[in-house]
Design an enzyme around this catalytic site. Structure first.
Site, PDB file in Angstrom:
ATOM      1  N   PHE A  12      -9.240  66.899  82.154  1.00  0.00           N
ATOM      2  CA  PHE A  12      -9.062  65.585  81.531  1.00  0.00           C
ATOM      3  C   PHE A  12      -8.786  65.767  80.043  1.00  0.00           C
ATOM      4  O   PHE A  12      -9.596  66.363  79.326  1.00  0.00           O
ATOM      5  CB  PHE A  12     -10.305  64.717  81.717  1.00  0.00           C
ATOM      6  CG  PHE A  12     -10.194  63.351  81.077  1.00  0.00           C
ATOM      7  CD1 PHE A  12      -9.446  62.346  81.667  1.00  0.00           C
ATOM      8  CD2 PHE A  12     -10.851  63.074  79.872  1.00  0.00           C
ATOM      9  CE1 PHE A  12      -9.345  61.091  81.081  1.00  0.00           C
ATOM     10  CE2 PHE A  12     -10.754  61.829  79.280  1.00  0.00           C
ATOM     11  CZ  PHE A  12      -9.993  60.827  79.890  1.00  0.00           C
ATOM     12  N   GLY A  13      -7.633  65.294  79.592  1.00  0.00           N
ATOM     13  CA  GLY A  13      -7.276  65.377  78.186  1.00  0.00           C
ATOM     14  C   GLY A  13      -7.259  64.010  77.534  1.00  0.00           C
ATOM     15  O   GLY A  13      -6.716  63.060  78.103  1.00  0.00           O
ATOM     16  N   TYR A  14      -7.839  63.910  76.345  1.00  0.00           N
ATOM     17  CA  TYR A  14      -7.908  62.626  75.637  1.00  0.00           C
ATOM     18  C   TYR A  14      -7.356  62.734  74.214  1.00  0.00           C
ATOM     19  O   TYR A  14      -7.364  61.767  73.460  1.00  0.00           O
ATOM     20  CB  TYR A  14      -9.352  62.118  75.591  1.00  0.00           C
ATOM     21  CG  TYR A  14     -10.318  63.114  74.992  1.00  0.00           C
ATOM     22  CD1 TYR A  14     -10.543  63.153  73.626  1.00  0.00           C
ATOM     23  CD2 TYR A  14     -10.990  64.036  75.793  1.00  0.00           C
ATOM     24  CE1 TYR A  14     -11.411  64.080  73.057  1.00  0.00           C
ATOM     25  CE2 TYR A  14     -11.859  64.961  75.252  1.00  0.00           C
ATOM     26  CZ  TYR A  14     -12.068  64.979  73.883  1.00  0.00           C
ATOM     27  OH  TYR A  14     -12.924  65.899  73.327  1.00  0.00           O
ATOM     28  N   GLY A  15      -6.898  63.951  73.842  1.00  0.00           N
ATOM     29  CA  GLY A  15      -6.285  64.168  72.531  1.00  0.00           C
ATOM     30  C   GLY A  15      -4.897  64.740  72.723  1.00  0.00           C
ATOM     31  O   GLY A  15      -4.087  64.193  73.473  1.00  0.00           O
ATOM     32  N   SER A  16      -4.621  65.873  72.091  1.00  0.00           N
ATOM     33  CA  SER A  16      -3.272  66.442  72.148  1.00  0.00           C
ATOM     34  C   SER A  16      -2.863  66.886  73.544  1.00  0.00           C
ATOM     35  O   SER A  16      -1.665  67.016  73.825  1.00  0.00           O
ATOM     36  CB  SER A  16      -3.156  67.622  71.175  1.00  0.00           C
ATOM     37  OG  SER A  16      -4.053  68.656  71.522  1.00  0.00           O
ATOM     38  N   GLU A  91      -9.212  75.470  72.564  1.00  0.00           N
ATOM     39  CA  GLU A  91     -10.302  74.563  72.191  1.00  0.00           C
ATOM     40  C   GLU A  91     -11.487  75.318  71.588  1.00  0.00           C
ATOM     41  O   GLU A  91     -12.610  74.821  71.586  1.00  0.00           O
ATOM     42  CB  GLU A  91     -10.756  73.765  73.419  1.00  0.00           C
ATOM     43  CG  GLU A  91      -9.648  73.048  74.164  1.00  0.00           C
ATOM     44  CD  GLU A  91      -8.990  71.954  73.340  1.00  0.00           C
ATOM     45  OE1 GLU A  91      -9.600  71.501  72.352  1.00  0.00           O
ATOM     46  OE2 GLU A  91      -7.867  71.544  73.681  1.00  0.00           O
TER      47      GLU A  91
END
Length: 198
Positions: A12-16, A91
């Protein structure tokens, strides 16, 4: 879309990761996690700032009855180990792994379970936390790191969410304040023409 089966690995990605995953994937879907809020509270000295002059990037903080929209990627069984190794390096600046459930709609049952998410916890050395909105806007506008200007990251995030139909009060306030610093019109702030950003 049917929920993932046992053995599937989803991120799950919420930024770049929403606009720049930079890894192979089987499929993607938009969805949200519950009881989190997206905030520009994580310092970045490896991507959007440098040591002594960190940029600001997003992390999630607990927030009851709040949701955060993002993008999920299903990794292929053949590439998952290499992709996870890549993500752990990408990350590395203060982010840890968590497992979360992801929903696509208001149904009680999540679409996906045990989805991997990278989050910057308050005890990591890069964590900046909250500050006044003007200070955060100035930091975002002026910071530059190995991956480019902090404002580039910020604007891509805002525009990606806008295309998904998502508006968040924290980002809206920052967007307005950052736009005030662009006295030479170097960047595009066309979303100020939208009713939700005016």
């Amino acid at each position: 879309m049917e929920a993932g089966t046992a053995g599937d690995v989803w991120i799950f990605g919420y930024g770049s990761l929403m606009w720049n995953p930079s890894f192979p994937f089987e499929q993607r879907l938009s969805g949200f996690v519950k009881n989190w809020s997206r905030q520009f509270w994580q310092g970045s000295t490896d991507h959007r700032g440098v040591p002594g002059s960190p940029g600001r990037v997003v992390t999630l903080v607990p927030a009851e009855d709040s949701i955060v929209w993002g993008v999920c990627y299903q990794l292929s069984k053949e590439n998952k180990d290499q992709v996870l190794e890549y993500l752990n390096f990408r990350e590395k600046g203060g982010y840890s792994q968590l497992e979360v459930d992801v929903w696509e709609n208001d149904k009680e049952v999540p679409t996906l379970t045990k989805v991997l998410m990278y989050i910057a916890l308050p005890d990591n050395e890069e964590y900046l936390g909250a500050s006044c909105i003007k200070s955060m806007a100035s930091q975002i506008f002026h910071s530059v790191g190995p991956s480019g200007p902090n404002i580039e990251y910020f604007l891509k995030l805002v525009h990606t969410l806008h295309e998904m139909g998502v508006t968040e009060s924290h980002l809206l306030e920052l967007y307005v304040e950052v736009s005030k610093l662009d006295s030479h019109g170097k960047h595009s702030f066309q979303l100020l023409q939208c009713s939700s950003y005016s």
